[in-house]
Scaffold this motif. Structure first.
Motif, PDB file in Angstrom:
ATOM      1  N   THR A  46       2.902  67.446  35.733  1.00 38.97           N
ATOM      2  CA  THR A  46       3.139  66.915  34.322  1.00 38.97           C
ATOM      3  C   THR A  46       4.173  65.866  33.902  1.00 38.97           C
ATOM      4  OG1 THR A  46       2.514  69.307  33.816  1.00 38.97           O
ATOM      5  CG2 THR A  46       3.802  68.182  32.034  1.00 38.97           C
ATOM      6  N   ALA A  47       5.208  66.086  34.796  1.00 39.00           N
ATOM      7  CA  ALA A  47       6.435  65.024  34.673  1.00 39.00           C
ATOM      8  C   ALA A  47       5.812  63.681  35.081  1.00 39.00           C
ATOM      9  CB  ALA A  47       7.611  65.601  35.587  1.00 39.00           C
ATOM     10  N   PHE A  48       5.136  63.495  36.048  1.00 38.13           N
ATOM     11  CA  PHE A  48       4.586  62.156  36.325  1.00 38.13           C
ATOM     12  C   PHE A  48       3.704  61.442  35.222  1.00 38.13           C
ATOM     13  CE2 PHE A  48       6.198  63.163  40.434  1.00 38.13           C
ATOM     14  CZ  PHE A  48       6.260  62.176  41.470  1.00 38.13           C
ATOM     15  N   TRP A  49       2.914  62.584  34.632  1.00 43.00           N
ATOM     16  CA  TRP A  49       2.015  62.036  33.662  1.00 43.00           C
ATOM     17  C   TRP A  49       2.864  61.839  32.416  1.00 43.00           C
ATOM     18  CZ3 TRP A  49       0.960  66.131  29.447  1.00 43.00           C
ATOM     19  CH2 TRP A  49      -0.199  65.558  28.536  1.00 43.00           C
ATOM     20  N   LEU A  50       3.888  62.588  31.994  1.00 47.49           N
ATOM     21  CA  LEU A  50       4.723  62.140  31.048  1.00 47.49           C
ATOM     22  C   LEU A  50       5.395  60.712  31.040  1.00 47.49           C
ATOM     23  CD1 LEU A  50       5.843  65.712  29.821  1.00 47.49           C
ATOM     24  CD2 LEU A  50       4.301  64.264  28.587  1.00 47.49           C
ATOM     25  N   GLU A  51       6.086  60.724  32.086  1.00 47.75           N
ATOM     26  CA  GLU A  51       7.177  59.638  32.437  1.00 47.75           C
ATOM     27  C   GLU A  51       6.195  58.297  32.608  1.00 47.75           C
ATOM     28  OE1 GLU A  51      10.081  59.295  31.684  1.00 47.75           O
ATOM     29  OE2 GLU A  51      11.134  60.949  32.384  1.00 47.75           O
ATOM     30  N   SER A  52       5.003  58.279  33.384  1.00 40.46           N
ATOM     31  CA  SER A  52       4.372  57.273  33.600  1.00 40.46           C
ATOM     32  C   SER A  52       3.841  56.773  32.253  1.00 40.46           C
ATOM     33  CB  SER A  52       3.316  57.430  34.684  1.00 40.46           C
ATOM     34  OG  SER A  52       2.270  58.665  34.346  1.00 40.46           O
ATOM     35  N   ASP A  53       3.334  57.516  31.337  1.00 40.37           N
ATOM     36  CA  ASP A  53       2.465  57.108  30.062  1.00 40.37           C
ATOM     37  C   ASP A  53       3.525  56.522  29.193  1.00 40.37           C
ATOM     38  OD1 ASP A  53      -0.226  57.454  29.073  1.00 40.37           O
ATOM     39  OD2 ASP A  53       0.926  58.147  27.300  1.00 40.37           O
ATOM     40  N   ILE A  96      13.713  65.137  34.080  1.00 40.99           N
ATOM     41  CA  ILE A  96      12.965  66.303  33.742  1.00 40.99           C
ATOM     42  C   ILE A  96      13.401  67.379  34.735  1.00 40.99           C
ATOM     43  CG2 ILE A  96      10.587  67.268  33.771  1.00 40.99           C
ATOM     44  CD1 ILE A  96       9.638  64.522  32.498  1.00 40.99           C
ATOM     45  N   SER A  97      13.473  68.798  34.232  1.00 42.78           N
ATOM     46  CA  SER A  97      13.599  69.851  35.184  1.00 42.78           C
ATOM     47  C   SER A  97      12.207  70.667  34.794  1.00 42.78           C
ATOM     48  CB  SER A  97      14.872  70.546  34.885  1.00 42.78           C
ATOM     49  OG  SER A  97      15.809  69.738  35.649  1.00 42.78           O
ATOM     50  N   LEU A  98      11.525  71.081  35.678  1.00 40.99           N
ATOM     51  CA  LEU A  98      10.480  72.091  35.642  1.00 40.99           C
ATOM     52  C   LEU A  98      10.084  72.832  37.011  1.00 40.99           C
ATOM     53  CD1 LEU A  98       7.045  69.830  35.259  1.00 40.99           C
ATOM     54  CD2 LEU A  98       9.356  69.300  36.898  1.00 40.99           C
ATOM     55  N   PRO A  99       9.268  73.854  36.730  1.00 37.86           N
ATOM     56  CA  PRO A  99       8.760  74.598  38.044  1.00 37.86           C
ATOM     57  C   PRO A  99       8.177  73.518  38.869  1.00 37.86           C
ATOM     58  CG  PRO A  99       8.406  75.906  36.131  1.00 37.86           C
ATOM     59  CD  PRO A  99       8.803  74.488  35.574  1.00 37.86           C
ATOM     60  N   THR A 107      12.091  74.943  41.886  1.00 39.32           N
ATOM     61  CA  THR A 107      11.967  73.914  40.745  1.00 39.32           C
ATOM     62  C   THR A 107      12.044  72.688  41.422  1.00 39.32           C
ATOM     63  OG1 THR A 107      14.385  73.910  40.575  1.00 39.32           O
ATOM     64  CG2 THR A 107      13.211  75.347  39.145  1.00 39.32           C
ATOM     65  N   ALA A 108      11.634  71.608  40.587  1.00 36.52           N
ATOM     66  CA  ALA A 108      11.857  70.140  40.968  1.00 36.52           C
ATOM     67  C   ALA A 108      12.563  69.441  39.793  1.00 36.52           C
ATOM     68  CB  ALA A 108      10.475  69.667  41.356  1.00 36.52           C
ATOM     69  N   THR A 109      12.985  68.394  40.179  1.00 36.93           N
ATOM     70  CA  THR A 109      13.554  67.485  38.945  1.00 36.93           C
ATOM     71  C   THR A 109      12.751  66.046  39.257  1.00 36.93           C
ATOM     72  OG1 THR A 109      15.484  66.607  40.351  1.00 36.93           O
ATOM     73  CG2 THR A 109      15.798  68.332  39.119  1.00 36.93           C
ATOM     74  N   VAL A 110      12.603  65.358  38.125  1.00 37.94           N
ATOM     75  CA  VAL A 110      12.206  64.078  38.129  1.00 37.94           C
ATOM     76  C   VAL A 110      13.142  63.202  37.243  1.00 37.94           C
ATOM     77  CG1 VAL A 110      10.200  62.595  37.532  1.00 37.94           C
ATOM     78  CG2 VAL A 110       9.849  64.629  38.507  1.00 37.94           C
ATOM     79  N   ASN A 111      13.669  62.080  37.986  1.00 34.85           N
ATOM     80  CA  ASN A 111      14.808  61.625  37.458  1.00 34.85           C
ATOM     81  C   ASN A 111      14.431  60.005  37.395  1.00 34.85           C
ATOM     82  OD1 ASN A 111      17.928  61.810  36.711  1.00 34.85           O
ATOM     83  ND2 ASN A 111      17.592  59.698  37.609  1.00 34.85           N
ATOM     84  N   LEU A 112      14.153  59.400  36.362  1.00 35.36           N
ATOM     85  CA  LEU A 112      13.942  58.031  36.216  1.00 35.36           C
ATOM     86  C   LEU A 112      15.103  57.516  35.580  1.00 35.36           C
ATOM     87  CD1 LEU A 112      11.392  56.118  36.738  1.00 35.36           C
ATOM     88  CD2 LEU A 112      10.622  56.384  34.494  1.00 35.36           C
TER      89      LEU A 112
END
Length: 413
Positions: A97-104, A88-91, A25-30
């Motif tokens: 997908t996480a970069f797309w969502l957070e940046s938009d 965000i936590s995701l595979p 998994t990966a996490t994207v924390n902003l």
């Protein structure tokens, strides 16, 4: 040891990468460097409102949750007086997908009037449930206002007056967004089964084109030194009388921060603490009592909170608390007790770091403080604390002139 690499985009976005290939998994924390302390005193609650608004969709992605759920991800956020944090936590295979969502949503939040009205109602209802319709719900709101007279810590993250959210206009919302939700006011941490070069490529692709905003220079009013004891009495339909106390302590990066943290643990962390042993187990004055620090970036508070047993008078309970405080000041801390609270503090860090998301959030917060290496230095700083340092801090800070007390009386005796 938490290893990380970092880089900064041209627009000012700071990016940190922590690799852990043992996980799928990966996490994207902003983290946005804005909390309730950054609000106008006549327009409070906006940082928390934005925590809700950011899930209302962007111009290009009307439903934020749906695309994330389709790739097996989940997300959430929280607001504090100092920061607003989205994660965000995701595979890891679906990291983009996480970069797309957070940046938009950083680039183009929808500002849909319907979303504002829905989230406004949600926040108002949350205010009623947590602060008005819950026993003792307004206690810390009142205590903060008692302890702080100038600094914005005097109001809670949900706002000083819910009318500020009720009256919030779309122009108010847009102004807040464009001031704080910009790349140069944010820290991105990507952790897990990721590759540094891939993260850099994705960050430049999705966040790189977003324009930086005007640099926010924080200039908050400094709380004057408290010079007198402050007391407030309230009465409500609650089952038991309660006492809430706040003592001012140093800020997060002060040399005495960890000393204050361990002092609170000596006083009221768990059933082996002095307050619990003396006032709950031995003297039966309280049904429960605890102590902890606020952990805030600016000078915070060491708080003591306890609910009295039925039939116990406020004066007797208050005297009991003061006796325990005097014991910390007058009786040297035994090495065994010091070692105990140090072990408790370190175990909290160790267990926290077992979770990838916690590592991401802790790294983001340390980076926001200006020292990302703090994430690996906390254990050393805890071990540096000495018994005499705890005694001195107690003698200097746990005094009447630095004390604010809220006596919460039950009408249902």
């Amino acid at each position: 040891m938490i290893d990380f690499q970092n880089f900064v985009l041209d627009n000012g976005l700071k990016v940190y990468v922590h690799q852990d290939i043992t996980l799928p998994t990966a996490t994207v924390n902003l983290l946005y460097n804005v909390g309730s302390r950054d609000e106008d005193e006549n327009k409070t609650g906006f940082a928390h409102l934005f925590e809700h608004l950011m899930f209302g969709g962007s111009v290009n992605i009307p439903s934020y949750d749906e695309p994330l759920q389709l790739v097996g991800g989940e997300n959430n956020a929280f607001t504090s007086p100092d920061i607003t944090n989205y994660y965000i936590s995701l595979p890891s295979d679906n990291l983009e997908t996480a970069f797309w969502l957070e940046s938009d949503r950083m680039l183009s939040l929808s500002f849909d009037p319907k979303v504002l009205e829905v989230q406004r109602k949600v926040v108002i209802e949350e205010y009623k449930q947590q602060y008005l319709n819950q026993p003792y719900g307004d206690a810390y709101m009142k205590l903060k206002a008692l302890a702080y007279k100038v600094h914005p810590y005097r109001w809670p993250t949900i706002g000083r007056d819910i009318k500020h959210i009720e009256d919030a206009s779309m122009d108010d919302v847009k102004s807040f967004f464009h001031k704080f939700y910009v790349p140069n006011n944010a820290i991105l941490v990507v952790s897990g089964n990721v590759v540094f070069d891939d993260v850099r490529r994705l960050a430049e692709k999705w966040f790189g084109p977003i324009p930086s905003g005007e640099q926010y220079l924080r200039n908050l009013p400094q709380e004057p030194v408290q010079k007198e004891s402050r007391v407030e009495h309230v009465e409500a339909d609650v089952p038991l009388d309660a006492i809430y106390k706040a003592f001012h302590i140093p800020e997060r990066l002060h040399d005495d921060y960890y000393t204050a943290d361990l002092l609170s643990d000596v006083l009221g962390r768990g059933k082996s603490s002095r307050l619990h042993q003396e006032l709950v187990n031995k003297r039966r004055l309280f049904s429960n009592i605890s102590a902890y620090i606020s952990g805030s970036m600016d000078p915070g508070t060491l708080n003591i909170h306890g609910k009295l047993n039925k039939g116990v008078k406020m004066e007797e309970a208050e005297a009991g608390i003061q006796e325990v405080i005097r014991s910390v000041i007058e009786e040297p801390l035994e090495e065994e007790e010091l070692e105990k609270v140090k072990n408790q503090a370190e175990s909290t860090i160790v267990f926290s770091e077992m979770e990838l998301l916690n590592r991401s959030m802790n790294l983001a917060y340390a980076a926001m403080l200006g020292n990302p290496d703090l994430i690996n230095e906390e254990s050393r700083l805890i071990q540096k604390v000495e018994a005499e340092g705890i005694r001195k801090l107690a003698a200097n800070r746990l005094v009447a002139s630095n004390e604010s007390t809220l006596y919460y009386h039950s009408r249902t005796k």
